[in-house]
Design a protein around this motif. Sequence first.
Motif, PDB file in Angstrom:
ATOM      1  N   LEU A  14      57.628 132.005  39.005  1.00  0.00           N
ATOM      2  CA  LEU A  14      57.402 131.323  37.729  1.00  0.00           C
ATOM      3  C   LEU A  14      58.392 130.183  37.517  1.00  0.00           C
ATOM      4  CD1 LEU A  14      56.527 134.358  35.447  1.00  0.00           C
ATOM      5  CD2 LEU A  14      54.972 132.550  36.219  1.00  0.00           C
ATOM      6  N   ALA A  15      59.587 130.303  38.058  1.00  0.00           N
ATOM      7  CA  ALA A  15      60.566 129.219  37.953  1.00  0.00           C
ATOM      8  C   ALA A  15      60.204 128.054  38.866  1.00  0.00           C
ATOM      9  CB  ALA A  15      61.960 129.735  38.298  1.00  0.00           C
ATOM     10  N   ALA A  16      59.528 128.339  39.971  1.00  0.00           N
ATOM     11  CA  ALA A  16      59.184 127.287  40.937  1.00  0.00           C
ATOM     12  C   ALA A  16      58.280 126.229  40.335  1.00  0.00           C
ATOM     13  CB  ALA A  16      58.525 127.891  42.173  1.00  0.00           C
ATOM     14  N   GLU A  17      57.472 126.621  39.364  1.00  0.00           N
ATOM     15  CA  GLU A  17      56.547 125.653  38.789  1.00  0.00           C
ATOM     16  C   GLU A  17      57.246 124.579  37.973  1.00  0.00           C
ATOM     17  OE1 GLU A  17      53.893 127.115  35.741  1.00  0.00           O
ATOM     18  OE2 GLU A  17      55.392 128.558  35.104  1.00  0.00           O
ATOM     19  N   THR A  84      59.712 129.694  32.406  1.00  0.00           N
ATOM     20  CA  THR A  84      60.519 128.709  31.693  1.00  0.00           C
ATOM     21  C   THR A  84      59.710 127.433  31.430  1.00  0.00           C
ATOM     22  OG1 THR A  84      61.408 127.906  33.792  1.00  0.00           O
ATOM     23  CG2 THR A  84      62.714 129.552  32.611  1.00  0.00           C
ATOM     24  N   HIS A  85      58.457 127.429  31.841  1.00  0.00           N
ATOM     25  CA  HIS A  85      57.574 126.281  31.612  1.00  0.00           C
ATOM     26  C   HIS A  85      57.083 126.352  30.165  1.00  0.00           C
ATOM     27  CE1 HIS A  85      53.999 123.758  31.818  1.00  0.00           C
ATOM     28  NE2 HIS A  85      54.514 123.228  32.922  1.00  0.00           N
ATOM     29  N   LYS A  86      57.515 125.396  29.362  1.00  0.00           N
ATOM     30  CA  LYS A  86      57.233 125.443  27.925  1.00  0.00           C
ATOM     31  C   LYS A  86      55.746 125.569  27.608  1.00  0.00           C
ATOM     32  CE  LYS A  86      61.189 122.619  26.574  1.00  0.00           C
ATOM     33  NZ  LYS A  86      61.593 121.339  25.966  1.00  0.00           N
ATOM     34  N   GLY A  87      54.952 124.688  28.189  1.00  0.00           N
ATOM     35  CA  GLY A  87      53.520 124.671  27.876  1.00  0.00           C
ATOM     36  C   GLY A  87      52.818 125.956  28.269  1.00  0.00           C
ATOM     37  N   ARG A  88      53.092 126.436  29.480  1.00  0.00           N
ATOM     38  CA  ARG A  88      52.453 127.687  29.933  1.00  0.00           C
ATOM     39  C   ARG A  88      52.907 128.876  29.095  1.00  0.00           C
ATOM     40  NH1 ARG A  88      49.717 127.039  34.841  1.00  0.00           N
ATOM     41  NH2 ARG A  88      50.522 125.382  36.148  1.00  0.00           N
ATOM     42  N   LYS A  89      54.181 128.899  28.747  1.00  0.00           N
ATOM     43  CA  LYS A  89      54.730 130.003  27.952  1.00  0.00           C
ATOM     44  C   LYS A  89      54.054 130.043  26.575  1.00  0.00           C
ATOM     45  CE  LYS A  89      59.198 132.080  26.962  1.00  0.00           C
ATOM     46  NZ  LYS A  89      59.442 132.958  28.096  1.00  0.00           N
ATOM     47  N   VAL A  90      53.971 128.914  25.915  1.00  0.00           N
ATOM     48  CA  VAL A  90      53.352 128.850  24.587  1.00  0.00           C
ATOM     49  C   VAL A  90      51.876 129.230  24.664  1.00  0.00           C
ATOM     50  CG1 VAL A  90      52.703 127.263  22.721  1.00  0.00           C
ATOM     51  CG2 VAL A  90      55.029 127.214  23.653  1.00  0.00           C
ATOM     52  N   SER A  91      51.172 128.745  25.667  1.00  0.00           N
ATOM     53  CA  SER A  91      49.753 129.091  25.828  1.00  0.00           C
ATOM     54  C   SER A  91      49.572 130.585  26.064  1.00  0.00           C
ATOM     55  CB  SER A  91      49.134 128.319  26.994  1.00  0.00           C
ATOM     56  OG  SER A  91      49.106 126.950  26.711  1.00  0.00           O
ATOM     57  N   ALA A  92      50.427 131.161  26.898  1.00  0.00           N
ATOM     58  CA  ALA A  92      50.336 132.598  27.192  1.00  0.00           C
ATOM     59  C   ALA A  92      50.612 133.423  25.937  1.00  0.00           C
ATOM     60  CB  ALA A  92      51.312 132.970  28.296  1.00  0.00           C
ATOM     61  N   ILE A  93      51.592 133.018  25.158  1.00  0.00           N
ATOM     62  CA  ILE A  93      51.883 133.711  23.895  1.00  0.00           C
ATOM     63  C   ILE A  93      50.654 133.675  22.995  1.00  0.00           C
ATOM     64  CG2 ILE A  93      53.239 133.588  21.763  1.00  0.00           C
ATOM     65  CD1 ILE A  93      55.592 132.545  23.563  1.00  0.00           C
TER      66      ILE A  93
END
Length: 192
Positions: A14-17, A84-93
């Motif tokens: 997940l950090a690699a992205e 730690t990817h802001k956009g993916r994290k917010v979408s997943a939430i």
Amino acid sequence: MIYASVLGAVVSALAAETIDNTSKQAWQKLYRPGYQDGLSLAVLMRSGDEESISRTDADCWVFARLHSQLITRHWDVLVAKYSTHKGRKVSAIGRLIPLIASPAPRLFVSKAVTAWAIPPLRGAEGKRSTDMIVLSKAFYDMSSWDLDGRPEPTRRRWRQKVNEVLDEMAAEALVAAGEILQREGVLIGVAA
């Protein structure tokens, strides 16, 4: 690349992205469609091209494999918790919130899921990396999560139940990810 634990593999993938370099897509060159079904990273590494497989390549390969093989809620809970990817994290939430059954109002559930996925960080505000989502200290005040002003013990019970559901989902997701990674032959042992 062999990982020592499921959690380590997930966090690393997940950090690699978020690493911004063009070589992160190099793992795609290693996959040869139609050449051999079920080609795993371990097989690719033994194919004589080991020097061309960097840690980032392996992490990107694991990211793609987990994303394609985990069920949606498992993927979302891992991204919400560990990315730690802001956009993916917010979408997943946002996708996790409707999955939580609770007697609490939707606003409360939304804030509880967000607080679980983005816990308060230690240290002075403004002193952290701008690549991380940092919520204000006021966000974590549960009295602002319930507009009807229910008692504190009720809000604590609601939050505890939401956290328990999310923790259980995350544990299930790590087990499922571990099964995928074991099948691919990239884990040392079975520790999660």
